[in-house]
Design a protein around this motif. Sequence first.
Motif, PDB file in Angstrom:
ATOM      1  N   ILE A  18      -1.095  -0.861  -2.262  1.00 31.77           N
ATOM      2  CA  ILE A  18      -2.289  -0.090  -2.644  1.00 31.77           C
ATOM      3  C   ILE A  18      -2.382   0.001  -4.165  1.00 31.77           C
ATOM      4  CG2 ILE A  18      -3.445   2.155  -2.444  1.00 31.77           C
ATOM      5  CD1 ILE A  18      -2.004   2.472   0.278  1.00 31.77           C
ATOM      6  N   ARG A  19      -1.259   0.235  -4.830  1.00 36.39           N
ATOM      7  CA  ARG A  19      -1.277   0.285  -6.301  1.00 36.39           C
ATOM      8  C   ARG A  19      -1.660  -1.074  -6.873  1.00 36.39           C
ATOM      9  NH1 ARG A  19       3.787   2.650  -5.393  1.00 36.39           N
ATOM     10  NH2 ARG A  19       4.836   0.976  -6.527  1.00 36.39           N
ATOM     11  N   LEU A  24      -5.681  -4.535  -9.504  1.00 32.15           N
ATOM     12  CA  LEU A  24      -6.430  -5.799  -9.556  1.00 32.15           C
ATOM     13  C   LEU A  24      -7.940  -5.571  -9.589  1.00 32.15           C
ATOM     14  CD1 LEU A  24      -4.290  -7.952  -7.069  1.00 32.15           C
ATOM     15  CD2 LEU A  24      -4.380  -8.193  -9.544  1.00 32.15           C
ATOM     16  N   VAL A  25      -8.395  -4.466  -9.009  1.00 30.11           N
ATOM     17  CA  VAL A  25      -9.857  -4.204  -9.021  1.00 30.11           C
ATOM     18  C   VAL A  25     -10.242  -3.193 -10.112  1.00 30.11           C
ATOM     19  CG1 VAL A  25     -10.072  -4.769  -6.555  1.00 30.11           C
ATOM     20  CG2 VAL A  25      -9.848  -2.364  -7.254  1.00 30.11           C
ATOM     21  N   GLY A  26      -9.262  -2.742 -10.869  1.00 35.62           N
ATOM     22  CA  GLY A  26      -9.561  -1.829 -11.985  1.00 35.62           C
ATOM     23  C   GLY A  26      -9.815  -0.388 -11.575  1.00 35.62           C
ATOM     24  N   ALA A  27      -9.262   0.030 -10.414  1.00 34.55           N
ATOM     25  CA  ALA A  27      -9.414   1.438  -9.992  1.00 34.55           C
ATOM     26  C   ALA A  27      -8.213   2.253 -10.483  1.00 34.55           C
ATOM     27  CB  ALA A  27      -9.504   1.523  -8.471  1.00 34.55           C
ATOM     28  N   THR A  28      -8.472   3.499 -10.818  1.00 34.69           N
ATOM     29  CA  THR A  28      -7.393   4.380 -11.296  1.00 34.69           C
ATOM     30  C   THR A  28      -6.961   5.308 -10.171  1.00 34.69           C
ATOM     31  OG1 THR A  28      -8.349   4.317 -13.490  1.00 34.69           O
ATOM     32  CG2 THR A  28      -6.783   6.091 -13.057  1.00 34.69           C
ATOM     33  N   LEU A  29      -5.663   5.387  -9.950  1.00 39.89           N
ATOM     34  CA  LEU A  29      -5.115   6.250  -8.893  1.00 39.89           C
ATOM     35  C   LEU A  29      -4.272   7.347  -9.517  1.00 39.89           C
ATOM     36  CD1 LEU A  29      -3.608   3.612  -6.398  1.00 39.89           C
ATOM     37  CD2 LEU A  29      -5.809   4.783  -6.195  1.00 39.89           C
ATOM     38  N   GLU A  30      -4.444   8.569  -9.033  1.00 38.65           N
ATOM     39  CA  GLU A  30      -3.461   9.609  -9.333  1.00 38.65           C
ATOM     40  C   GLU A  30      -2.379   9.459  -8.258  1.00 38.65           C
ATOM     41  OE1 GLU A  30      -5.236  13.551  -9.681  1.00 38.65           O
ATOM     42  OE2 GLU A  30      -3.358  14.354  -8.884  1.00 38.65           O
ATOM     43  N   ARG A  31      -1.124   9.683  -8.633  1.00 35.34           N
ATOM     44  CA  ARG A  31      -0.041   9.448  -7.674  1.00 35.34           C
ATOM     45  C   ARG A  31       0.706  10.737  -7.343  1.00 35.34           C
ATOM     46  NH1 ARG A  31       2.892   4.228 -10.275  1.00 35.34           N
ATOM     47  NH2 ARG A  31       4.309   4.607  -8.532  1.00 35.34           N
ATOM     48  N   PRO A 198      -3.871 -11.785 -13.201  1.00 35.01           N
ATOM     49  CA  PRO A 198      -4.225 -10.785 -14.219  1.00 35.01           C
ATOM     50  C   PRO A 198      -4.372  -9.409 -13.566  1.00 35.01           C
ATOM     51  CG  PRO A 198      -5.678 -12.713 -14.315  1.00 35.01           C
ATOM     52  CD  PRO A 198      -4.845 -12.863 -13.082  1.00 35.01           C
ATOM     53  N   GLY A 199      -3.695  -8.400 -14.114  1.00 31.99           N
ATOM     54  CA  GLY A 199      -3.764  -7.063 -13.533  1.00 31.99           C
ATOM     55  C   GLY A 199      -2.621  -6.763 -12.600  1.00 31.99           C
ATOM     56  N   GLY A 202       4.056  -4.441 -10.855  1.00 26.73           N
ATOM     57  CA  GLY A 202       5.241  -4.569 -10.019  1.00 26.73           C
ATOM     58  C   GLY A 202       5.503  -3.294  -9.225  1.00 26.73           C
ATOM     59  N   ILE A 203       6.433  -3.393  -8.278  1.00 29.94           N
ATOM     60  CA  ILE A 203       6.733  -2.252  -7.412  1.00 29.94           C
ATOM     61  C   ILE A 203       7.347  -1.095  -8.211  1.00 29.94           C
ATOM     62  CG2 ILE A 203       9.046  -3.055  -6.699  1.00 29.94           C
ATOM     63  CD1 ILE A 203       8.209  -2.094  -3.798  1.00 29.94           C
ATOM     64  N   ASP A 204       7.976  -1.413  -9.337  1.00 24.55           N
ATOM     65  CA  ASP A 204       8.627  -0.363 -10.139  1.00 24.55           C
ATOM     66  C   ASP A 204       7.693   0.272 -11.179  1.00 24.55           C
ATOM     67  OD1 ASP A 204      11.044  -0.737  -8.839  1.00 24.55           O
ATOM     68  OD2 ASP A 204      11.633  -2.350 -10.195  1.00 24.55           O
ATOM     69  N   ALA A 205       6.470  -0.245 -11.258  1.00 27.24           N
ATOM     70  CA  ALA A 205       5.575   0.253 -12.335  1.00 27.24           C
ATOM     71  C   ALA A 205       5.054   1.635 -12.007  1.00 27.24           C
ATOM     72  CB  ALA A 205       4.422  -0.699 -12.514  1.00 27.24           C
TER      73      ALA A 205
END
Length: 205
Positions: A18-19, A24-31, A198-199, A202-205
Motif C-alpha cells: 500500500i505504501r 508510485l501514484v503520488g498519494a500521501t499517507l499518514e501512518r 520512479p517513486g 522500500g519496505i524499511d522506508a
Amino acid sequence: MTELILHEYAASGNCHKIRLTASLVGATLERREYDIMKGETRTPEYMTKVNANGRIPTLQIGDLFLPESNAACWYLAEGSPLIPTDRFARADMLRWMFFEQYNHEPNVATLRFWLAFVGEAALSDFQRSLIPGKREAGEAALRLMDEHLTGRAFFVADRLGLADIALYAYTHVAEEGGFDLQRYPAVSAWLKRVAAAPGYVGIDA
Ligand SMILES: N[C@@H](CCC(=O)N[C@@H](CS)C(=O)NCC(=O)O)C(=O)O
C-alpha cells in the motif's frame, strides 16, 4: 483532499504494498503503527472501529475504513497507469492479485513470518507440521511466476501495474522465509525492474 491513514505494521508486506502504491501514484499517507506481535489489532476498540477481522492493513479514507491490502492498492491506483484500461488486461491483473492472496501470500509470507519474526522454536506443533506443505506450495508459486516472467518485463500488458506490486511485496523478502530466489532468475530480474521504478519506496522506508 480526503485524509488517508494507513493502519499498519510496517514490516508486513501487505502494508508495504500500500505504501509502494501510494508513493508510485503520488498519494500521501499518514501512518499508524500497531504491534501485531502484541495483539494490538485484536483489541475490541480496533476490531470495532478499524477492522472487524482484527488485522492490518486497513486504509482509512476520511471516515471510511478499507481492510485488505489489494483493495486498498486498488483504491489508491484507480485512474492511474498502474491499472490498465483494456478490459482483458484489467481482469488479468486481478487474476494475479487473487493468485497472490491464495497461492503466494499464505505460503511465502507465512513462512517469513513464522521463521523470521516468531521464530521456529516458538511455533506450535501444528504450525511446525504445516511448514513442509507451505514450503512446497510457496516454491510452486515462485516457479509459476518465474515461468510467466520468462520473456516478459512485468506481469500484465508489459508495464508496471498492481499485479507486480502485489506480488513484489512478499517475493522480495522471500529469502527471510528460507526461499532461495537464485533458483528463479526471471523473478530476480523482475524484482530489480520493480525496485528501479520512479517513486519506489522500500519496505524499511
Ligand atoms: N488478506 C489480508 C491479510 C491481512 C493479514 O494477514 N494481516 C496480518 C499481518 S500481514 C495480521 O494482521 N496479523 C495479525 C493478526 O492476525 O492478529 C490483506 O491482504 O490485507
